[in-house]
Design a protein around this motif. Structure first.
Motif, PDB file in Angstrom:
ATOM      1  N   ILE A 100      35.733  25.217  57.618  1.00  0.00           N
ATOM      2  CA  ILE A 100      35.965  26.455  58.344  1.00  0.00           C
ATOM      3  C   ILE A 100      37.238  26.273  59.160  1.00  0.00           C
ATOM      4  CG2 ILE A 100      35.071  28.001  60.123  1.00  0.00           C
ATOM      5  CD1 ILE A 100      33.408  28.066  57.542  1.00  0.00           C
ATOM      6  N   ASP A 101      38.165  27.209  59.030  1.00  0.00           N
ATOM      7  CA  ASP A 101      39.406  27.167  59.796  1.00  0.00           C
ATOM      8  C   ASP A 101      39.204  27.994  61.062  1.00  0.00           C
ATOM      9  OD1 ASP A 101      41.934  27.303  60.883  1.00  0.00           O
ATOM     10  OD2 ASP A 101      42.899  28.106  59.088  1.00  0.00           O
ATOM     11  N   LYS A 102      39.010  27.295  62.161  1.00  0.00           N
ATOM     12  CA  LYS A 102      38.717  27.992  63.419  1.00  0.00           C
ATOM     13  C   LYS A 102      39.921  28.737  63.974  1.00  0.00           C
ATOM     14  CE  LYS A 102      34.843  25.128  64.131  1.00  0.00           C
ATOM     15  NZ  LYS A 102      33.690  24.965  64.853  1.00  0.00           N
ATOM     16  N   ARG A 132      34.506  33.593  61.163  1.00  0.00           N
ATOM     17  CA  ARG A 132      33.880  32.360  60.673  1.00  0.00           C
ATOM     18  C   ARG A 132      32.741  32.647  59.705  1.00  0.00           C
ATOM     19  NH1 ARG A 132      34.200  29.260  66.472  1.00  0.00           N
ATOM     20  NH2 ARG A 132      36.469  29.217  66.478  1.00  0.00           N
ATOM     21  N   TYR A 133      31.967  33.696  59.986  1.00  0.00           N
ATOM     22  CA  TYR A 133      30.865  34.010  59.074  1.00  0.00           C
ATOM     23  C   TYR A 133      31.414  34.384  57.692  1.00  0.00           C
ATOM     24  CZ  TYR A 133      31.378  39.097  58.868  1.00  0.00           C
ATOM     25  OH  TYR A 133      31.832  40.363  58.602  1.00  0.00           O
ATOM     26  N   TYR A 134      32.552  35.062  57.663  1.00  0.00           N
ATOM     27  CA  TYR A 134      33.156  35.471  56.395  1.00  0.00           C
ATOM     28  C   TYR A 134      33.673  34.257  55.622  1.00  0.00           C
ATOM     29  CZ  TYR A 134      35.686  38.409  53.122  1.00  0.00           C
ATOM     30  OH  TYR A 134      36.122  39.031  51.978  1.00  0.00           O
ATOM     31  N   GLN A 135      34.258  33.312  56.340  1.00  0.00           N
ATOM     32  CA  GLN A 135      34.708  32.080  55.695  1.00  0.00           C
ATOM     33  C   GLN A 135      33.518  31.342  55.095  1.00  0.00           C
ATOM     34  OE1 GLN A 135      37.652  29.631  57.857  1.00  0.00           O
ATOM     35  NE2 GLN A 135      37.623  31.272  59.397  1.00  0.00           N
ATOM     36  N   LEU A 136      32.419  31.277  55.857  1.00  0.00           N
ATOM     37  CA  LEU A 136      31.220  30.606  55.354  1.00  0.00           C
ATOM     38  C   LEU A 136      30.658  31.342  54.141  1.00  0.00           C
ATOM     39  CD1 LEU A 136      29.168  28.341  55.586  1.00  0.00           C
ATOM     40  CD2 LEU A 136      27.886  29.773  57.204  1.00  0.00           C
ATOM     41  N   TYR A 186      29.040  22.647  59.148  1.00  0.00           N
ATOM     42  CA  TYR A 186      30.256  23.413  59.429  1.00  0.00           C
ATOM     43  C   TYR A 186      30.512  23.620  60.922  1.00  0.00           C
ATOM     44  CZ  TYR A 186      30.293  24.069  54.465  1.00  0.00           C
ATOM     45  OH  TYR A 186      30.321  23.835  53.101  1.00  0.00           O
ATOM     46  N   LYS A 187      29.641  23.035  61.747  1.00  0.00           N
ATOM     47  CA  LYS A 187      29.780  23.142  63.211  1.00  0.00           C
ATOM     48  C   LYS A 187      29.868  24.602  63.662  1.00  0.00           C
ATOM     49  CE  LYS A 187      31.924  18.599  63.559  1.00  0.00           C
ATOM     50  NZ  LYS A 187      31.776  18.188  62.206  1.00  0.00           N
ATOM     51  N   LYS A 228      24.239  35.296  59.994  1.00  0.00           N
ATOM     52  CA  LYS A 228      24.976  36.511  59.612  1.00  0.00           C
ATOM     53  C   LYS A 228      25.565  36.360  58.213  1.00  0.00           C
ATOM     54  CE  LYS A 228      28.378  39.863  61.006  1.00  0.00           C
ATOM     55  NZ  LYS A 228      29.130  40.448  62.083  1.00  0.00           N
ATOM     56  N   ALA A 229      26.142  35.188  57.917  1.00  0.00           N
ATOM     57  CA  ALA A 229      26.718  34.948  56.589  1.00  0.00           C
ATOM     58  C   ALA A 229      25.642  35.046  55.516  1.00  0.00           C
ATOM     59  CB  ALA A 229      27.393  33.574  56.546  1.00  0.00           C
ATOM     60  N   VAL A 230      24.513  34.403  55.747  1.00  0.00           N
ATOM     61  CA  VAL A 230      23.422  34.432  54.762  1.00  0.00           C
ATOM     62  C   VAL A 230      22.884  35.844  54.607  1.00  0.00           C
ATOM     63  CG1 VAL A 230      21.080  33.611  54.285  1.00  0.00           C
ATOM     64  CG2 VAL A 230      22.819  31.999  55.096  1.00  0.00           C
ATOM     65  N   SER A 231      22.716  36.553  55.712  1.00  0.00           N
ATOM     66  CA  SER A 231      22.219  37.927  55.670  1.00  0.00           C
ATOM     67  C   SER A 231      23.142  38.828  54.852  1.00  0.00           C
ATOM     68  CB  SER A 231      22.082  38.465  57.094  1.00  0.00           C
ATOM     69  OG  SER A 231      21.755  39.815  57.089  1.00  0.00           O
TER      70      SER A 231
END
Length: 65
Positions: free
Chosen positions: A3-5, A11-15, A42-43, A51-54
């Motif tokens: 993940i590029d902070k 971040r959820y979109y990157q995941l 992924y810290k 949110k990413a999974v949802s």
């Protein structure tokens, strides 16, 4: 992949992108890592991972049991 902070992408979109790549290699019925494992790997916060999974469930890329 990490993940590029500093990225303008949330971040959820990157995941989501990372999980999509992983999911493309899975067969029906295979499981992805747990939310806790994804948070640690992924810290990220639990809310971000959930949110990413949802979103992926809404897109029918993953199913939830």
């Amino acid at each position: 992949m990490e993940i590029d902070k500093n990225s303008p992408l949330p971040r959820y979109y990157q995941l989501m992108s990372i999980i999509k790549r992983r999911a493309s290699k899975l067969k029906a019925g295979d499981k992805i890592d747990t939310v806790v494992k994804l948070c640690a790997e992924y810290k990220l916060s639990k809310a971000t991972v959930e949110k990413a999974v949802s979103e992926l469930v809404k897109q029918n890329i993953l199913t939830s049991e």
